[in-house]
Design a protein around this motif. Sequence first.
Motif, PDB file in Angstrom:
ATOM      1  N   HIS A 192      45.890  48.199  18.750  1.00  0.00           N
ATOM      2  CA  HIS A 192      46.110  46.760  18.799  1.00  0.00           C
ATOM      3  C   HIS A 192      44.989  46.106  19.606  1.00  0.00           C
ATOM      4  CE1 HIS A 192      50.195  47.882  17.596  1.00  0.00           C
ATOM      5  NE2 HIS A 192      50.359  46.623  17.216  1.00  0.00           N
ATOM      6  N   LEU A 193      44.627  44.918  19.170  1.00  0.00           N
ATOM      7  CA  LEU A 193      43.712  44.090  19.958  1.00  0.00           C
ATOM      8  C   LEU A 193      44.570  43.124  20.765  1.00  0.00           C
ATOM      9  CD1 LEU A 193      40.737  43.447  20.540  1.00  0.00           C
ATOM     10  CD2 LEU A 193      40.850  41.704  18.743  1.00  0.00           C
ATOM     11  N   VAL A 194      44.434  43.205  22.098  1.00  0.00           N
ATOM     12  CA  VAL A 194      45.287  42.430  22.987  1.00  0.00           C
ATOM     13  C   VAL A 194      44.468  41.300  23.607  1.00  0.00           C
ATOM     14  CG1 VAL A 194      46.805  42.489  24.986  1.00  0.00           C
ATOM     15  CG2 VAL A 194      46.637  44.499  23.496  1.00  0.00           C
ATOM     16  N   PHE A 195      44.910  40.065  23.359  1.00  0.00           N
ATOM     17  CA  PHE A 195      44.275  38.889  23.949  1.00  0.00           C
ATOM     18  C   PHE A 195      45.090  38.444  25.157  1.00  0.00           C
ATOM     19  CE2 PHE A 195      42.069  38.585  19.940  1.00  0.00           C
ATOM     20  CZ  PHE A 195      40.850  38.029  20.289  1.00  0.00           C
ATOM     21  N   THR A 196      44.377  38.062  26.218  1.00  0.00           N
ATOM     22  CA  THR A 196      45.018  37.573  27.432  1.00  0.00           C
ATOM     23  C   THR A 196      44.420  36.233  27.811  1.00  0.00           C
ATOM     24  OG1 THR A 196      45.358  39.836  28.208  1.00  0.00           O
ATOM     25  CG2 THR A 196      45.571  38.071  29.836  1.00  0.00           C
ATOM     26  N   VAL A 197      45.271  35.244  28.029  1.00  0.00           N
ATOM     27  CA  VAL A 197      44.856  33.916  28.496  1.00  0.00           C
ATOM     28  C   VAL A 197      45.523  33.707  29.846  1.00  0.00           C
ATOM     29  CG1 VAL A 197      44.809  31.455  28.039  1.00  0.00           C
ATOM     30  CG2 VAL A 197      44.639  33.066  26.126  1.00  0.00           C
ATOM     31  N   ALA A 198      44.734  33.778  30.926  1.00  0.00           N
ATOM     32  CA  ALA A 198      45.281  33.689  32.280  1.00  0.00           C
ATOM     33  C   ALA A 198      44.723  32.456  32.980  1.00  0.00           C
ATOM     34  CB  ALA A 198      44.934  34.949  33.068  1.00  0.00           C
ATOM     35  N   ALA A 249      39.775  40.145  25.847  1.00  0.00           N
ATOM     36  CA  ALA A 249      40.276  40.884  24.684  1.00  0.00           C
ATOM     37  C   ALA A 249      40.028  42.362  24.939  1.00  0.00           C
ATOM     38  CB  ALA A 249      39.578  40.428  23.415  1.00  0.00           C
ATOM     39  N   ASP A 250      41.076  43.162  24.800  1.00  0.00           N
ATOM     40  CA  ASP A 250      40.993  44.598  25.063  1.00  0.00           C
ATOM     41  C   ASP A 250      41.661  45.365  23.935  1.00  0.00           C
ATOM     42  OD1 ASP A 250      39.890  44.513  27.886  1.00  0.00           O
ATOM     43  OD2 ASP A 250      41.728  43.333  28.136  1.00  0.00           O
ATOM     44  N   LEU A 251      41.231  46.609  23.750  1.00  0.00           N
ATOM     45  CA  LEU A 251      41.763  47.479  22.711  1.00  0.00           C
ATOM     46  C   LEU A 251      42.798  48.420  23.329  1.00  0.00           C
ATOM     47  CD1 LEU A 251      41.411  48.087  19.692  1.00  0.00           C
ATOM     48  CD2 LEU A 251      39.750  49.848  20.334  1.00  0.00           C
ATOM     49  N   GLU A 252      44.036  48.362  22.833  1.00  0.00           N
ATOM     50  CA  GLU A 252      45.110  49.209  23.358  1.00  0.00           C
ATOM     51  C   GLU A 252      45.993  49.689  22.211  1.00  0.00           C
ATOM     52  OE1 GLU A 252      47.424  47.192  26.245  1.00  0.00           O
ATOM     53  OE2 GLU A 252      45.730  46.763  27.584  1.00  0.00           O
TER      54      GLU A 252
END
Length: 480
Positions: free
Chosen positions: A402-408, A396-399
């Motif tokens: 917006h809070l951006v969630f990544t599922v890789a 989870a990163d702040l951009e």
Amino acid sequence: MNVWLKSWIGAFMAFFFLMTAIGGCWFLYVTNQERNHESDYVINEVRLAVNPLLLFMEQHYENIRDQHVQATLRALTGEHEVALTYAGLSGEILFSTSPYKQGDRLNLRSSLHYDLHEATQNDGSYRITFPVLDADTNSHVANAIFHIAKERLGSDSSSAFPLTMLIVSFLLFLGSVALLLVMRISFHSRIRSPVRTLQGRAEAILRGNYEPPSHIGTQFARMDELGGLYAMMDQITLELKEQRKQRARQEKAQKELITNISHEIRTPITTVKAYMEAILEGVCSDRETMLEYVGIMRNHTDKMSRQVEDLFLHAMEELGQISVEPKERYSMEVFPPILSTLGHYARTQGIAYRESLNMPNVLLPVDAARIEQVLTNLVTNALKHTSPGDTIHISADLEENHLVFTVADTGRGIRPQDMPFLFERYYRGQSGVPGQAIATEGNGLGLSICKNIVEAHGGVISFKSREGQGTEFYFTLPLC
């Protein structure tokens, strides 16, 4: 059609103007016929009728009182059917066959009429004055007042003008009739017939026949209102045809969905039932074996729960009633418990699980239950495409607010031909190592539900993938 109407209205206005003008001319001609015609024609007629009398009087004006001369004058007036009043320059009547009496005196100013309009009497006759001239000196010696009936003149008031107007009026009438006939034919060919064709086409569409006859396209290949209407109807027909195909595909997919979910639920139910019967029959000799059986039953129960939840959300999505109720909460309060549960589940499947340790603690409007569903679906989707030894990583990163969630994951990836349809309902793509296609498990609802929930939060969801090298899904959630 506007141009067509304007042209026909203009033509009719022109004809109406011409007919009105001719009618006005005819009226003016009739009302002014006597004044316009007799001024030139009738005067000449009168002159011709009385010319013998004028000639006689000019030759015998000096002997006008002579009985023989007067008798001759009476004979001439009777022969030419006129009445005569012969007055000297002083106004004295020297001879008369009219109501005037010989010896009376006339008022020369009021009794002498040289103009036809003033000479016209109320009884329908003319009283016209001609000067009597000396034949030798051509001097004015007397005045001859003639009373002559109009019928006596045999006035030939014939003129080319009335006949011309009559011919022109008749031609204009024929032109109006021809114009109406042409307008009727044009109206039938350009409006009535195409409208009936469009009506038949609409009735065919209502019966489910979306294929237009071949001649219709040629008939409406024109840039006017009816051509535009046909083009619009053709576009509507294509859309209806596509909607019908889409509805048929959707109905087929729904039937397949029910079949698949029934099959996928039946398998874990059968497995759970078998392990429960084994426990009841005392197959488990020790606690460790029993706990293993219970763990297997829990996994299958979770799988059934996810299937039922997806089916429920699908029904809500069809009705447009997926309930998303965001509340302002801090991210560190909401997400760590969710990620911990997902990590435990992934590890039980033999997949390495990693998550970022530095999650931003920010305030955002979020429906925790629905976002948990999104993350669960994404992790479950990753598990379908991975094998033991692969890794799932959540960050989870702040951009940009917006809070951006990544599922890789490092799994098999997604085929390029499947990528455009990944978020469509019921779509179940194929994935696998290069050269080997493997049917994707699931019901084709998970990613569609994720997209619906994320967009209801005001965010977006997307992915990146390369076949054989893994997949990365990411979605955004706006901050407060």
